[in-house]
Design an enzyme around this catalytic site. Structure first.
Site, PDB file in Angstrom:
ATOM      1  N   GLU A   9       5.050   7.997  10.324  1.00 52.64           N
ATOM      2  CA  GLU A   9       5.099   6.600  10.787  1.00 52.64           C
ATOM      3  C   GLU A   9       4.230   5.733   9.887  1.00 52.64           C
ATOM      4  O   GLU A   9       3.311   6.241   9.251  1.00 52.64           O
ATOM      5  CB  GLU A   9       4.552   6.496  12.221  1.00 52.64           C
ATOM      6  CG  GLU A   9       5.352   7.285  13.229  1.00 52.64           C
ATOM      7  CD  GLU A   9       4.610   7.450  14.552  1.00 52.64           C
ATOM      8  OE1 GLU A   9       3.571   6.789  14.759  1.00 52.64           O
ATOM      9  OE2 GLU A   9       5.062   8.263  15.361  1.00 52.64           O
ATOM     10  N   LYS A  49       1.228   3.274   9.231  1.00 48.00           N
ATOM     11  CA  LYS A  49      -0.058   3.040   9.896  1.00 48.00           C
ATOM     12  C   LYS A  49      -0.294   1.530   9.863  1.00 48.00           C
ATOM     13  O   LYS A  49      -0.667   0.963   8.837  1.00 48.00           O
ATOM     14  CB  LYS A  49      -1.171   3.790   9.154  1.00 48.00           C
ATOM     15  CG  LYS A  49      -2.484   3.788   9.892  1.00 48.00           C
ATOM     16  CD  LYS A  49      -3.438   4.778   9.220  1.00 48.00           C
ATOM     17  CE  LYS A  49      -4.788   4.824   9.878  1.00 48.00           C
ATOM     18  NZ  LYS A  49      -5.407   3.541  10.148  1.00 48.00           N
ATOM     19  N   ASP A 107      -1.805  -2.018  10.205  1.00 47.38           N
ATOM     20  CA  ASP A 107      -3.182  -2.491  10.066  1.00 47.38           C
ATOM     21  C   ASP A 107      -3.375  -3.706  10.975  1.00 47.38           C
ATOM     22  O   ASP A 107      -3.307  -4.850  10.548  1.00 47.38           O
ATOM     23  CB  ASP A 107      -3.426  -2.871   8.600  1.00 47.38           C
ATOM     24  CG  ASP A 107      -4.897  -3.057   8.310  1.00 47.38           C
ATOM     25  OD1 ASP A 107      -5.720  -2.744   9.189  1.00 47.38           O
ATOM     26  OD2 ASP A 107      -5.223  -3.510   7.203  1.00 47.38           O
ATOM     27  N   TYR A 129       3.463   3.495  19.310  1.00 47.98           N
ATOM     28  CA  TYR A 129       3.649   4.724  18.532  1.00 47.98           C
ATOM     29  C   TYR A 129       3.228   6.019  19.225  1.00 47.98           C
ATOM     30  O   TYR A 129       3.402   7.088  18.663  1.00 47.98           O
ATOM     31  CB  TYR A 129       2.960   4.601  17.171  1.00 47.98           C
ATOM     32  CG  TYR A 129       1.514   4.158  17.240  1.00 47.98           C
ATOM     33  CD1 TYR A 129       0.522   5.021  17.679  1.00 47.98           C
ATOM     34  CD2 TYR A 129       1.157   2.866  16.861  1.00 47.98           C
ATOM     35  CE1 TYR A 129      -0.794   4.613  17.753  1.00 47.98           C
ATOM     36  CE2 TYR A 129      -0.161   2.451  16.927  1.00 47.98           C
ATOM     37  CZ  TYR A 129      -1.125   3.333  17.378  1.00 47.98           C
ATOM     38  OH  TYR A 129      -2.422   2.929  17.451  1.00 47.98           O
ATOM     39  N   LYS A 185      -3.797   7.371   3.514  1.00 51.48           N
ATOM     40  CA  LYS A 185      -4.217   5.968   3.351  1.00 51.48           C
ATOM     41  C   LYS A 185      -3.988   5.457   1.940  1.00 51.48           C
ATOM     42  O   LYS A 185      -4.150   6.184   0.976  1.00 51.48           O
ATOM     43  CB  LYS A 185      -5.710   5.839   3.689  1.00 51.48           C
ATOM     44  CG  LYS A 185      -6.020   6.162   5.130  1.00 51.48           C
ATOM     45  CD  LYS A 185      -6.534   5.027   5.967  1.00 51.48           C
ATOM     46  CE  LYS A 185      -7.658   4.235   5.451  1.00 51.48           C
ATOM     47  NZ  LYS A 185      -8.177   3.254   6.381  1.00 51.48           N
ATOM     48  N   CYS A 236     -18.479 -36.305  -5.834  1.00 50.12           N
ATOM     49  CA  CYS A 236     -17.658 -35.631  -6.829  1.00 50.12           C
ATOM     50  C   CYS A 236     -18.583 -35.233  -7.980  1.00 50.12           C
ATOM     51  O   CYS A 236     -19.313 -36.084  -8.510  1.00 50.12           O
ATOM     52  CB  CYS A 236     -16.570 -36.568  -7.338  1.00 50.12           C
ATOM     53  SG  CYS A 236     -15.731 -35.933  -8.805  1.00 50.12           S
ATOM     54  N   CYS A 294     -17.631 -37.578 -11.189  1.00 46.46           N
ATOM     55  CA  CYS A 294     -17.739 -39.032 -11.295  1.00 46.46           C
ATOM     56  C   CYS A 294     -18.720 -39.616 -10.282  1.00 46.46           C
ATOM     57  O   CYS A 294     -18.936 -40.823 -10.250  1.00 46.46           O
ATOM     58  CB  CYS A 294     -16.369 -39.686 -11.130  1.00 46.46           C
ATOM     59  SG  CYS A 294     -15.769 -39.593  -9.441  1.00 46.46           S
ATOM     60  N   CYS A 333     -11.640 -36.501  -4.027  1.00 44.42           N
ATOM     61  CA  CYS A 333     -12.294 -37.520  -4.838  1.00 44.42           C
ATOM     62  C   CYS A 333     -11.252 -38.615  -4.980  1.00 44.42           C
ATOM     63  O   CYS A 333     -10.175 -38.391  -5.534  1.00 44.42           O
ATOM     64  CB  CYS A 333     -12.657 -36.959  -6.218  1.00 44.42           C
ATOM     65  SG  CYS A 333     -13.054 -38.269  -7.390  1.00 44.42           S
ATOM     66  N   CYS A 371     -11.756 -41.034 -12.226  1.00 46.66           N
ATOM     67  CA  CYS A 371     -12.610 -39.845 -12.357  1.00 46.66           C
ATOM     68  C   CYS A 371     -12.185 -39.057 -13.607  1.00 46.66           C
ATOM     69  O   CYS A 371     -11.002 -38.724 -13.753  1.00 46.66           O
ATOM     70  CB  CYS A 371     -12.456 -38.982 -11.104  1.00 46.66           C
ATOM     71  SG  CYS A 371     -13.232 -37.367 -11.280  1.00 46.66           S
TER      72      CYS A 371
HETATM   73  S1  IVH Z   1      -1.771   7.716  15.915  1.00 43.94           S
HETATM   74  C1  IVH Z   1      -4.493  10.215  18.554  1.00 43.94           C
HETATM   75  N1  IVH Z   1      -0.014   6.160  14.762  1.00 43.94           N
HETATM   76  O1  IVH Z   1      -4.818   3.845  13.121  1.00 43.94           O
HETATM   77  C2  IVH Z   1      -3.471   9.384  17.876  1.00 43.94           C
HETATM   78  N2  IVH Z   1      -2.285   5.425  14.831  1.00 43.94           N
HETATM   79  O2  IVH Z   1      -7.288   5.436  12.196  1.00 43.94           O
HETATM   80  C3  IVH Z   1      -4.059   8.624  16.789  1.00 43.94           C
HETATM   81  N3  IVH Z   1      -2.641   3.211  13.819  1.00 43.94           N
HETATM   82  O3  IVH Z   1      -6.803   3.748  15.971  1.00 43.94           O
HETATM   83  C4  IVH Z   1      -3.375   7.400  16.458  1.00 43.94           C
HETATM   84  N4  IVH Z   1      -0.542   2.842  13.275  1.00 43.94           N
HETATM   85  O4  IVH Z   1      -5.138   1.918  15.707  1.00 43.94           O
HETATM   86  C5  IVH Z   1      -1.307   6.319  15.094  1.00 43.94           C
HETATM   87  N5  IVH Z   1       1.677   4.881  13.802  1.00 43.94           N
HETATM   88  C6  IVH Z   1       0.388   5.035  14.139  1.00 43.94           C
HETATM   89  C7  IVH Z   1      -0.590   4.064  13.855  1.00 43.94           C
HETATM   90  C8  IVH Z   1      -1.931   4.296  14.206  1.00 43.94           C
HETATM   91  C9  IVH Z   1      -1.774   2.365  13.261  1.00 43.94           C
HETATM   92  C10 IVH Z   1      -4.093   2.970  13.930  1.00 43.94           C
HETATM   93  C11 IVH Z   1      -4.615   3.150  15.317  1.00 43.94           C
HETATM   94  C12 IVH Z   1      -5.726   4.140  15.211  1.00 43.94           C
HETATM   95  C13 IVH Z   1      -6.033   4.132  13.742  1.00 43.94           C
HETATM   96  C14 IVH Z   1      -6.519   5.499  13.333  1.00 43.94           C
END
Ligand code: IVH
Length: 683
Positions: A110, A112, A114, A215, A321, A414, A417, A430, A435
């Site tokens: 999946e 991750k 942010d 998720y 990551k 400014c 000038c 300005c 100027c």
């Molecule tokens: S699984 C125990 N799946 O990443 C299950 N986390 O560093 C652990 N996050 O706190 C989480 N997308 O906020 C999981 N598809 C995803 C995710 C995800 C983002 C974040 C989540 C977690 C952090 C872990």
């Protein structure tokens, strides 16, 4: 320093950064640096367990508790993830996990996301509580704010209790506009999402279009042994799940069952997993939300249970990551720039640092409020970022200058000038038209590559000539006797001749170029093309219309609002600007061109098409050259993808526009295809 002290220091340091990250939502060090410290501590604690503290961050996850929202206990473990940064490391983890299991495994990959982590608790199928992650045991109750998120179902088809984990996020494409409404308070979409969820009253949070991807789901008794079927169930219940999910199993029967339920996801054999991860990584910038990696999870829930958790992370998942495109450096100076139209922009001059493959030595500070929000001063160590195609920005102060910890004071005057700056919206201006900086900037803009393209007159040369008093206004570029330069150091005959030639050549530039090169506010390339297309194909016609002062005459042009129309009237009735135009006319610049409508509008091959351009091109540099080709064929070019867009021209390293165009089913044209189209419609 002895080992005990080192462990204590590292523990204290990590706890401080956890606080900054989770509570203040204002981290002072990049994730990678945090992870390095974390790993160092974990390593030491393994060797010297007698010195490890009960409060060690290796035994708990970070805390985002704060006092505004009441604390509540989690009833599921809300842990973090183990991290890897290389494909080799990922392959090792996969091999080890498979080898250590006596069951046949499958995996789910999946994105991750942010954003801000959230746990949703449902009672008898109805949303009961929403908690932030907090310290993993206790989180902040943000139920009222979560209720405002349209993608979170308040009532589901379930009758039992269950819990869900997900990530709240904010779309990249909407960030700039929204952030402006918050006076550019947030450094990135993640901060905006976390900030709205945790700091805003729900009435205000409701106005922020937050989104969620869910998720993980916790259903008792379990109805399946497959995580992937939990995702399918979430979807059936109206939760949004990410479609960029990969399912990897060597059992083809299982793969078809999964694809029957979730046809949108990718499925393949386990050997295909690392390749999929690589491909997904490359797509990062094309997404309209931020991700900081991918998560690889074991699919079988009984295997997950058997493997269990460490104090910090589950043993059945791995975060792959990305290197965050951030870097640390020091602010050497803060420069206040004044643009040709008077707008003042503070810019940080940095000790050069490499970030995402390029060296960065300047970063924008937007405006006065942004500097105050950062509490930034000269000499401070800062974190800078370069996300997607956004220009580098200072995101946070990591350490104040220990010698002189100040906050930069925005000047009242400014710097060029000395006239008093005036605030208008979020920016200072300005307003002195005489100027010297504004005048020099106007000349630099006029000669620049996208305008008159006088390539021998770069910024440095123009500033030199301006400071010497050789040129004061744009027309001086054409009346100055360039032989004077021969007396100056660094100007040999050849160089001076080249300047003369390119100044002379610029006189051949078409009217539409001259019109935009004047640098008037609101008069960019597409506005100029629209004017010409709509009958204003000479400066005299534009000036005459402006003199009549009838807003309608301009505002009836498609895409021109009243604001642009009024700006045009203001500019083209301004005696100073008219004098410049008059002088340029005498020099022989083009102030009229044939109407493109010499062809019947209906004959134009791109008639009715609305194009957006993203990325860079081998054959069109700058990319405005591609826009010119489209416009010459009767097409319109706009800056943002919308439902009215008909074509997206995609070069290398495209931005988030690509994703948006895909969602809207807009024709996507790459460079070779575009070249074909141009050949076929040669005009
Ligand atoms: S699984 C125990 N799946 O990443 C299950 N986390 O560093 C652990 N996050 O706190 C989480 N997308 O906020 C999981 N598809 C995803 C995710 C995800 C983002 C974040 C989540 C977690 C952090 C872990």
């Amino acid at each position: 320093m002895d080992i005990k002290e080192k462990i204590e220091n590292l523990t204290a340091e990590l706890l401080k950064h956890q606080y900054l990250y989770y509570v203040k939502t204002a981290p002072e060090i990049p994730d990678k640096e945090y992870d390095r410290l974390f790993d160092e501590l974990a390593e030491l604690e393994k060797k010297y367990p007698e010195y490890a503290s009960d409060n060690s961050p290796t035994k708990r996850v970070g805390s985002d508790l704060d006092n505004t929202f009441p604390e509540k206990e989690h009833s599921i473990p809300v842990l973090s993830l183990e991290k890897e940064y290389t494909i080799a490391g990922l392959e090792k983890w996969l091999a080890k996990t498979i080898a250590n299991s006596d069951k046949t495994l499958s995996f789910v990959v999946e994105e991750k996301i942010d954003g801000a982590s959230i746990v949703l608790y449902y009672k008898a199928g109805k949303l009961d509580t929403a908690l932030t992650r907090g310290n993993g045991l206790v989180g902040n109750d943000v139920t009222e704010n979560a209720r405002t998120i349209k993608q979170i179902p308040l009532v589901t088809g379930e009758t039992a209790d269950f819990a869900i984990r997900g990530e709240i996020f904010f779309n990249k494409s909407e960030f700039v506009t929204f952030n402006a409404a918050f006076e550019n308070k947030f450094a990135n979409p993640r901060n905006l999402a976390a900030g709205s969820l945790r700091n805003l009253k729900s009435s205000i949070a409701a106005k922020v279009p937050l989104k969620i991807f869910t998720y993980e789901g916790y259903f008792t008794p379990p109805f399946t042994n497959d995580h992937i079927m939990i995702l399918a169930k979430l979807k059936e219940n109206g939760f949004t799940i990410n479609k960029n999910v990969g399912f990897f199993s060597d059992d083809s029967g299982m793969r078809s069952r999964v694809n029957e339920k979730l046809p949108e996801i990718f499925s393949g054999a386990i050997s295909e997993l690392p390749g999929y991860v690589k491909r997904r990584m490359e797509q990062r910038d094309n997404l309209d939300y931020e991700i900081d990696g991918l998560v690889i999870k074991i699919n079988e829930l009984d295997v997950r249970d058997a493997l269990g958790y460490t104090a910090h992370h589950p043993r059945w998942a791995l975060a792959f990551k990305f290197e965050a495109p951030t870097a640390q450096t020091r602010v050497k100076e803060i420069q206040v720039q004044v643009g040709r139209n008077g707008r003042v922009t503070p810019v940080a001059l940095l000790e050069p640092v490499k970030i995402a493959g390029s060296t960065v030595s300047r970063a924008t500070l937007h405006n006065q409020e942004y500097i105050e929000m950062l509490e930034l001063g000269i000499g401070d160590s800062v974190g800078i970022s370069k996300r997607g195609d956004i220009i580098p920005a200072v995101e946070e102060v990591l350490e104040k200058d220990p010698e002189n910890p100040t906050i930069f004071k925005f000047p009242r005057e400014c710097p060029f000038c000395k006239s008093i700056l005036e605030k208008d919206g979020g920016h200072h201006f300005c307003k002195n038209r005489a100027c010297p900086e504004r005048l020099a900037r106007a000349i630099i803009y006029f000669a620049s590559k996208d305008q008159m393209d006088i390539d021998t007159l770069g910024e440095k040369t123009i500033v030199f000539m301006f400071e010497k008093g050789f040129i004061k206004t744009i027309p001086d570029l054409y009346s100055f006797n360039y032989d004077e330069l021969l007396k100056e150091e660094g100007f040999k005959e050849k160089k001076v001749n080249n300047i003369k030639t390119s100044v002379e050549n610029s006189k051949k530039k078409p009217f539409r170029k001259v019109l935009t090169a004047l640098g008037f506010d609101g008069l960019g390339a597409s506005a100029a093309a629209d004017l010409i297309k709509n009958g204003f194909n000479s400066i005299d016609k534009i000036i005459a219309a402006a003199a009549r002062g009838n807003v309608e005459e301009f505002s009836r042009i498609g895409g021109f609002g009243e604001i642009t129309a009024n700006l045009l009237i203001k500019h083209f009735t301004d005696p100073q600007r008219l004098a410049v135009i008059e002088e340029l006319k005498k020099v022989g610049l083009n102030f009229a061109e044939e109407m493109p409508a010499m062809r019947e509008a209906g004959d134009m091959p791109f008639n009715g098409q609305v194009w957006v351009i993203t990325g860079s091109f081998d054959n069109f540099q700058p990319r405005s050259k591609a826009a010119e080709e489209i416009e010459r064929r009767g097409g319109k070019v706009t800056g943002a993808v919308s439902s009215g867009t008909t074509h997206l021209l995609v070069g290398s390293a495209p931005g988030s526009k690509l994703q948006k165009a895909q969602q809207l089913n807009i024709a996507i044209i790459d460079e070779p295809h575009f070249l074909e189209m141009l050949k076929e419609t040669c005009i």
